[in-house]
Enzyme design. Sequence first.
Site, mmCIF file in Angstrom:
data_model
loop_
_atom_site.group_PDB
_atom_site.id
_atom_site.type_symbol
_atom_site.label_atom_id
_atom_site.label_comp_id
_atom_site.label_asym_id
_atom_site.label_seq_id
_atom_site.Cartn_x
_atom_site.Cartn_y
_atom_site.Cartn_z
ATOM 1 C CG ASN A 10 -1.697 1.209 1.338
ATOM 2 O OD1 ASN A 10 -1.817 2.113 0.613
ATOM 3 N ND2 ASN A 10 -2.215 1.491 2.567
ATOM 4 C CD1 TRP A 11 4.177 1.158 -2.661
ATOM 5 C CD2 TRP A 11 3.925 2.207 -4.533
ATOM 6 N NE1 TRP A 11 5.007 0.591 -3.437
ATOM 7 C CE2 TRP A 11 4.814 1.216 -4.634
ATOM 8 C CE3 TRP A 11 3.866 3.225 -5.691
ATOM 9 C CZ2 TRP A 11 5.856 1.169 -5.612
ATOM 10 C CZ3 TRP A 11 4.544 2.638 -7.049
ATOM 11 C CH2 TRP A 11 5.732 1.860 -6.723
ATOM 12 C CE LYS A 12 -0.065 3.147 4.820
ATOM 13 N NZ LYS A 12 0.270 3.270 6.114
ATOM 14 C CG HIS A 93 -5.857 2.186 5.482
ATOM 15 N ND1 HIS A 93 -5.422 2.971 6.305
ATOM 16 C CD2 HIS A 93 -4.961 0.994 5.167
ATOM 17 C CE1 HIS A 93 -4.099 2.732 6.752
ATOM 18 N NE2 HIS A 93 -3.831 1.607 5.879
ATOM 19 C CD GLU A 95 -2.628 5.584 6.888
ATOM 20 O OE1 GLU A 95 -2.616 5.580 5.639
ATOM 21 O OE2 GLU A 95 -1.489 5.381 7.649
ATOM 22 C CD GLU A 164 -3.492 -2.337 7.393
ATOM 23 O OE1 GLU A 164 -2.305 -2.585 7.034
ATOM 24 O OE2 GLU A 164 -4.252 -1.378 7.308
ATOM 25 N N GLY A 170 2.592 2.437 10.829
ATOM 26 C CA GLY A 170 3.639 3.333 10.570
ATOM 27 C C GLY A 170 4.287 3.875 11.894
ATOM 28 C CB SER A 210 5.369 -1.812 12.177
ATOM 29 O OG SER A 210 4.797 -0.228 12.334
ATOM 30 N N GLY A 231 2.726 -1.052 4.353
ATOM 31 C CA GLY A 231 2.787 0.373 3.949
ATOM 32 C C GLY A 231 4.249 0.693 3.478
ATOM 33 N N GLY A 232 4.892 1.243 4.592
ATOM 34 C CA GLY A 232 6.174 1.876 4.547
ATOM 35 C C GLY A 232 7.292 0.983 3.764
HETATM 36 P P1 PGA Z 1 2.795 0.369 7.691
HETATM 37 O O1 PGA Z 1 1.219 0.618 6.932
HETATM 38 O O2 PGA Z 1 3.343 -0.955 7.109
HETATM 39 O O3 PGA Z 1 3.675 1.457 7.163
HETATM 40 O O4 PGA Z 1 2.802 0.336 9.024
HETATM 41 C C1 PGA Z 1 0.330 -0.490 6.909
HETATM 42 C C2 PGA Z 1 -0.969 -0.063 6.430
HETATM 43 O O5 PGA Z 1 -1.178 1.162 6.637
HETATM 44 O O6 PGA Z 1 -1.509 -0.680 5.531
#
Ligand code: PGA
Length: 253
Positions: A10-12, A93, A95, A164, A170, A210, A231-232
Amino acid sequence: MADRPYIVGNWKMNGMRAMLPEARAIDRAAQRLMKVEVALAPPFTLIHAVHREVEQIGVGAQDCHAGRDGAHTGDVSAAMIADAGAKFVILGHSERRAAHREDNDMVAAKIAAANAAGLDIILCCGESLETRDEGRAEDFVLGQLRHALAHVDAAGERLTVAYEPVWAIGTGRTAAPRDIAAMHAAIRTLLVESFGAEEGAQVRILYGGSVKPENAREILALENVDGALVGGASLSAESFLGIAHAAIGDEDA
Ligand code: PGA
């Protein structure tokens, strides 16, 4: 465990066209990693370009609007992202739930839109630290899912659930393996209740928050953990592929 672990990046709100070589590198490596299913969800602006760039991996979106079309300035419909080459969409998600005030009803409406556009769904759920500390994590997550699952048309492999914990996203913190396993078992039970033994067992349950090459192996070995939403660590081919290797217990990871 599903036949093949499913590792989704997930590149956000990250990724310019200069990131396309990274997507290509991920795709090339995925062609040699047939025991893992790999997918990427770039920002809307890169969906079509990534779709054209890759041969093996799945391409998806991070959100869609609930409506079909019309006067929604700045929004993007499920049909539009499908037209751009997306095969799936991430919905719910945390966020988006936090920054865009998406509640369970809105997530349900987006599920209906994704169904209508023929998109597979990665449905996110997860509790805050406060909810976990109060001992209500399982009730909360199952509540989010119950609401959403009632609107899902196609389960089986067309649906993926991503657990999640909000406090793990993150932050560099991951949930304890015991807690991940307990939550995934509870989610599996709900999926089987909702869709029957066969279809409910086919739905993949990803862990997210994470995940990185160093912790992926332990997490992905847990029962009912069918993959990861990353994500990251999905922003570089090297770390993302490290997770894909760890998913199949590859010593070279
Ligand atoms: P993260 O994000 O791996 O950077 O913690 C995961 C996500 O929000 O899907």
